[in-house]
Scaffold this motif. Structure first.
Motif, short mmCIF file in Angstrom:
data_model
loop_
_atom_site.label_atom_id
_atom_site.label_comp_id
_atom_site.label_asym_id
_atom_site.label_seq_id
_atom_site.Cartn_x
_atom_site.Cartn_y
_atom_site.Cartn_z
N PRO A 91 0.84 -1.20 0.00
CA PRO A 91 0.00 0.00 0.00
C PRO A 91 0.88 1.25 0.00
CG PRO A 91 0.11 -0.91 2.20
CD PRO A 91 0.85 -1.87 1.31
N LYS A 92 0.24 2.42 -0.15
CA LYS A 92 1.01 3.66 -0.14
C LYS A 92 1.66 3.87 1.22
CE LYS A 92 0.80 8.63 -0.91
NZ LYS A 92 -0.03 9.80 -1.31
N THR A 93 2.96 4.20 1.20
CA THR A 93 3.69 4.50 2.41
C THR A 93 4.31 5.89 2.29
OG1 THR A 93 5.73 3.51 1.55
CG2 THR A 93 4.24 2.07 2.80
N ALA A 94 4.53 6.55 3.41
CA ALA A 94 5.10 7.90 3.37
C ALA A 94 5.50 8.32 4.77
CB ALA A 94 4.10 8.90 2.80
N TYR A 149 9.66 17.95 3.74
CA TYR A 149 10.46 16.74 3.86
C TYR A 149 11.73 17.04 4.66
CZ TYR A 149 7.74 14.68 0.00
OH TYR A 149 6.74 14.17 -0.79
N GLY A 150 12.01 16.23 5.67
CA GLY A 150 13.26 16.29 6.40
C GLY A 150 14.11 15.07 6.06
N PRO A 151 15.26 14.91 6.70
CA PRO A 151 16.13 13.76 6.41
C PRO A 151 15.39 12.43 6.54
CG PRO A 151 17.30 15.36 7.75
CD PRO A 151 15.87 15.84 7.68
N GLY A 152 15.48 11.63 5.50
CA GLY A 152 14.83 10.32 5.49
C GLY A 152 13.37 10.33 5.11
N ASP A 153 12.77 11.50 4.99
CA ASP A 153 11.36 11.56 4.61
C ASP A 153 11.19 11.23 3.13
OD1 ASP A 153 10.76 12.25 7.19
OD2 ASP A 153 10.34 14.35 6.76
N TYR A 154 10.06 10.64 2.79
CA TYR A 154 9.86 10.10 1.45
C TYR A 154 8.37 9.91 1.19
CZ TYR A 154 8.31 5.74 3.42
OH TYR A 154 7.57 4.80 4.09
N ALA A 155 8.03 9.57 -0.05
CA ALA A 155 6.69 9.11 -0.40
C ALA A 155 6.86 7.87 -1.27
CB ALA A 155 5.92 10.18 -1.16
N GLY A 156 6.29 6.74 -0.82
CA GLY A 156 6.44 5.49 -1.53
C GLY A 156 5.65 5.43 -2.82
N PRO A 157 5.78 4.37 -3.60
CA PRO A 157 5.09 4.27 -4.88
C PRO A 157 3.58 4.43 -4.75
CG PRO A 157 6.76 2.56 -4.69
CD PRO A 157 6.67 3.21 -3.35
N HIS A 158 3.03 5.32 -5.57
CA HIS A 158 1.58 5.57 -5.59
C HIS A 158 1.23 6.18 -6.94
CE1 HIS A 158 3.43 9.32 -4.26
NE2 HIS A 158 2.34 9.97 -4.65
N ASN A 159 -0.06 6.21 -7.24
CA ASN A 159 -0.48 6.71 -8.56
C ASN A 159 -1.40 7.92 -8.52
OD1 ASN A 159 -3.07 5.62 -7.97
ND2 ASN A 159 -2.51 3.65 -8.91
N ASP A 160 -1.89 8.31 -7.34
CA ASP A 160 -2.77 9.47 -7.19
C ASP A 160 -4.03 9.38 -8.06
OD1 ASP A 160 -1.50 11.02 -5.19
OD2 ASP A 160 0.03 11.64 -6.64
N HIS A 161 -4.54 8.17 -8.20
CA HIS A 161 -5.80 7.99 -8.91
C HIS A 161 -6.94 8.02 -7.90
CE1 HIS A 161 -8.70 6.87 -11.81
NE2 HIS A 161 -8.76 5.59 -11.54
N HIS A 162 -8.02 8.74 -8.25
CA HIS A 162 -9.17 8.87 -7.35
C HIS A 162 -10.45 8.45 -8.08
CE1 HIS A 162 -6.76 10.82 -4.31
NE2 HIS A 162 -6.27 11.62 -5.24
N PRO A 163 -10.65 7.15 -8.25
CA PRO A 163 -11.80 6.67 -9.03
C PRO A 163 -13.14 6.96 -8.37
CG PRO A 163 -10.68 4.85 -7.96
CD PRO A 163 -9.81 6.05 -7.76
#
Length: 251
Positions: A91-94, A149-163
């Motif tokens: 799932p999306k991680t961040a 975003y600070g050190p180590g901050d990220y956004a994992g794989p996602h597609n931003d689709h809102h069906p």
């Protein structure tokens, strides 16, 4: 200069001469995302560096204390509840600090309004700039968000689709303005092309603009600080989300 004085009410006031060419519709980039084969555009040199730095400092002073942490770690059950080999499902991680600037009763919204950030992100010149890149009309009622975003901050794989959102289900536009401190070493956007994560671009500049024709698969790598500068390493992202304008029905 006060935090409020550093935040222009119109996006146009941040732009260089080249940026104003996009605003006037005269630049080569105009209409770039009207091409269905193109999902993403990164622009440098459109925002004046000095003005971008004043804006970044205003966010540090006026908005940083009001951010909330968004942490969505990898659920352990994604490993321990698997029943078959090679059936991973992530799932999306961040992890990032953020303020959703449409929550008008929040302390973050009040702080953003006080320094002029709400006016900037809802300004007509920002909408026109995004519209000229998109190559189609945009709804002026947009969404606004600030990320840090600070050190180590990220956004994992996602597609931003809102069906489930009828207006957004067939696509929409995001515009991001990145404002990184000098303590940031790097952060990258990785996105898919031809079904594989093969494309990677730096997004940690001061005044970098990234415009997305969503949805598509992408992720943001962990931010890396310069040696011994972790405490000052932050990348701000000011985000405006636009739905496409409704098409007028012919008589």
């Amino acid at each position: 200069m006060t935090a409020a004085g550093a935040v222009p009410r119109e996006f146009e006031d941040l732009l260089t001469r080249e940026g104003r060419r996009i605003l006037s519709g005269a630049a080569d980039f105009c209409g770039a995302l009207a091409d269905p084969r193109r999902r993403f555009l990164r622009l440098e040199g459109m925002v004046a560096a000095g003005r971008a730095e004043k804006l970044r400092r205003a966010l540090e002073t006026g908005l940083l204390p009001h951010l909330e942490t968004m942490a969505m770690p990898i659920p352990p059950e994604t490993i321990w509840e698997m029943q078959h080999d090679y059936e991973e499902w992530l799932p999306k991680t961040a992890r990032v600090r953020t303020a959703y600037l449409e929550r008008k009763r929040s302390a973050a919204y009040r702080a953003a309004a006080e320094i002029g950030l709400i006016d900037l992100l809802t300004s007509e010149s920002l909408a026109v700039f995004a519209e000229n890149i998109a190559g189609r009309k945009l709804d002026r009622k947009n969404g606004q968000q600030a990320l840090c975003y600070g050190p180590g901050d990220y956004a994992g794989p996602h597609n931003d689709h809102h069906p489930e959102n009828a207006r957004a289900a067939s696509g929409y536009l995001d515009l991001h303005l990145s404002l990184s401190s000098k303590a940031v070493d790097h952060q990258y956007l990785v996105y898919a092309k031809g079904g594989h994560f093969t494309e990677m671009l730096p997004v940690h500049g001061l005044g970098t603009l990234t415009i997305y024709r969503l949805p598509f698969w992408h992720y943001t790598t962990p931010l890396l600080a310069r040696p011994e500068q972790e405490a000052k390493a932050r990348r701000w992202v000011l985000l405006a989300t636009y739905l496409y304008a409704r098409e007028k029905k012919s008589a």
